[in-house]
Design a protein around this motif. Sequence first.
Motif, PDB file in Angstrom:
ATOM      1  N   TYR A 132      42.400  33.861  46.369  1.00 40.46           N
ATOM      2  CA  TYR A 132      41.889  34.970  45.550  1.00 40.46           C
ATOM      3  C   TYR A 132      40.655  35.598  46.195  1.00 40.46           C
ATOM      4  CZ  TYR A 132      40.744  37.372  41.125  1.00 40.46           C
ATOM      5  OH  TYR A 132      40.482  38.303  40.148  1.00 40.46           O
TER       6      TYR A 132
ATOM      7  N   GLU B 241      41.649  37.561  49.309  1.00 32.13           N
ATOM      8  CA  GLU B 241      42.393  38.791  49.013  1.00 32.13           C
ATOM      9  C   GLU B 241      41.558  39.805  48.233  1.00 32.13           C
ATOM     10  OE1 GLU B 241      45.886  37.506  46.985  1.00 32.13           O
ATOM     11  OE2 GLU B 241      46.897  36.831  48.825  1.00 32.13           O
ATOM     12  N   ASN B 242      40.421  39.367  47.687  1.00 33.64           N
ATOM     13  CA  ASN B 242      39.599  40.246  46.836  1.00 33.64           C
ATOM     14  C   ASN B 242      38.129  40.148  47.239  1.00 33.64           C
ATOM     15  OD1 ASN B 242      41.668  41.041  44.568  1.00 33.64           O
ATOM     16  ND2 ASN B 242      41.886  38.826  44.833  1.00 33.64           N
TER      17      ASN B 242
ATOM     18  N   TYR C  71      33.693  43.101  35.212  1.00 36.41           N
ATOM     19  CA  TYR C  71      34.276  41.830  35.661  1.00 36.41           C
ATOM     20  C   TYR C  71      33.327  41.122  36.625  1.00 36.41           C
ATOM     21  CZ  TYR C  71      37.881  38.743  37.748  1.00 36.41           C
ATOM     22  OH  TYR C  71      38.614  37.672  38.204  1.00 36.41           O
TER      23      TYR C  71
ATOM     24  N   THR D 112      46.589  46.955  34.984  1.00 33.16           N
ATOM     25  CA  THR D 112      46.615  46.243  36.264  1.00 33.16           C
ATOM     26  C   THR D 112      45.344  45.417  36.452  1.00 33.16           C
ATOM     27  OG1 THR D 112      47.987  47.967  37.259  1.00 33.16           O
ATOM     28  CG2 THR D 112      46.777  46.526  38.761  1.00 33.16           C
ATOM     29  N   ILE D 113      44.185  46.022  36.148  1.00 29.97           N
ATOM     30  CA  ILE D 113      42.917  45.304  36.331  1.00 29.97           C
ATOM     31  C   ILE D 113      42.790  44.165  35.323  1.00 29.97           C
ATOM     32  CG2 ILE D 113      40.403  45.525  36.183  1.00 29.97           C
ATOM     33  CD1 ILE D 113      40.676  48.335  37.338  1.00 29.97           C
TER      34      ILE D 113
ATOM     35  N   ARG E 217      45.206  42.388  33.961  1.00 33.58           N
ATOM     36  CA  ARG E 217      46.059  41.286  34.434  1.00 33.58           C
ATOM     37  C   ARG E 217      45.395  40.561  35.604  1.00 33.58           C
ATOM     38  NH1 ARG E 217      50.324  45.145  33.570  1.00 33.58           N
ATOM     39  NH2 ARG E 217      51.599  44.542  31.764  1.00 33.58           N
ATOM     40  N   HIS E 218      44.785  41.326  36.479  1.00 38.35           N
ATOM     41  CA  HIS E 218      44.083  40.765  37.632  1.00 38.35           C
ATOM     42  C   HIS E 218      42.923  39.869  37.169  1.00 38.35           C
ATOM     43  CE1 HIS E 218      42.774  40.681  41.801  1.00 38.35           C
ATOM     44  NE2 HIS E 218      41.561  41.048  41.438  1.00 38.35           N
TER      45      HIS E 218
ATOM     46  N   PHE F  97      44.368  36.606  35.505  1.00 40.99           N
ATOM     47  CA  PHE F  97      44.851  35.682  36.537  1.00 40.99           C
ATOM     48  C   PHE F  97      43.685  35.025  37.271  1.00 40.99           C
ATOM     49  CE2 PHE F  97      45.939  34.918  41.020  1.00 40.99           C
ATOM     50  CZ  PHE F  97      46.915  33.943  40.861  1.00 40.99           C
ATOM     51  N   GLY F  98      42.709  35.830  37.672  1.00 41.14           N
ATOM     52  CA  GLY F  98      41.571  35.289  38.420  1.00 41.14           C
ATOM     53  C   GLY F  98      40.797  34.253  37.633  1.00 41.14           C
TER      54      GLY F  98
END
Length: 257
Positions: free
Chosen positions: A62, A65-66, A120, A161-162, A164-165, A168-169
Amino acid sequence: MFRQALEEMKKNEAAALGNLKAKLIIKDDLFSATDENLMKFLYSRRLSVSDTLNLIQNHLKYKNENQNLFRNLSIGDPEIRTALENSLPELLPQKDRQCRTIIVFHANNWDGKISLISIYRALLLCLEFSLQDVHVQNNGFIIIVNWEQFTFQKSTWLSATIIRHMIFGLQECYPAKFLELHFIAPPWYIRAAFNVFKLTFNEEIRENFFTHGRNLSTLHDFVHKEVLPTELGGSMPSYNCAKLIQDIENFCKQVGT
């Protein structure tokens, strides 16, 4: 009871840490394999070595990728500071009766000028700050979101989308235990959206996701009013972000961010 549970955990932590270190192979500069950091991950998975190994793997993937999320994750970032100045989020100074740390979002404080990603990132920084404490690592967090006066127009700022992101994170990639999620007075469009998002919650949060109306007595059945600010029907003074910002400034200086 909670002190006893922590003592029981402490009896097993040395064996769990040794087992984890024996199985862990880290070749990544983004991860600190100190005992202190490893224990943070172990506590978040109740000392389960297999679950902790999976969490560390997810965490590294994670972060790689981020990297934009974690770059300059500091009070020095203007958008993070602005989010915290607008109490997005609030990190309450007092724990509940189960010694859990309380995070509060008043959604109506969001005026759209701060991006959802910055909110976030402010949350991630608050978690980093809080998780210095082994008791916080062990006892976990509860999240309260107050949706009163959150208009339909504002709901258009919520990117599916954000969100869900973020879910998950926080669930699969971050060393923190999220034990309960409370929504206060969510309008129909928020309820409809989160009926979909709820499918992505892990089992513990799905079973401990509670909705309350404007009468906060049901919230107080879970989180006693003695630890809540007046905005949530509690007996504590109104939340003041200044103390948290000062504490996080000191933390960021200490860790060099």
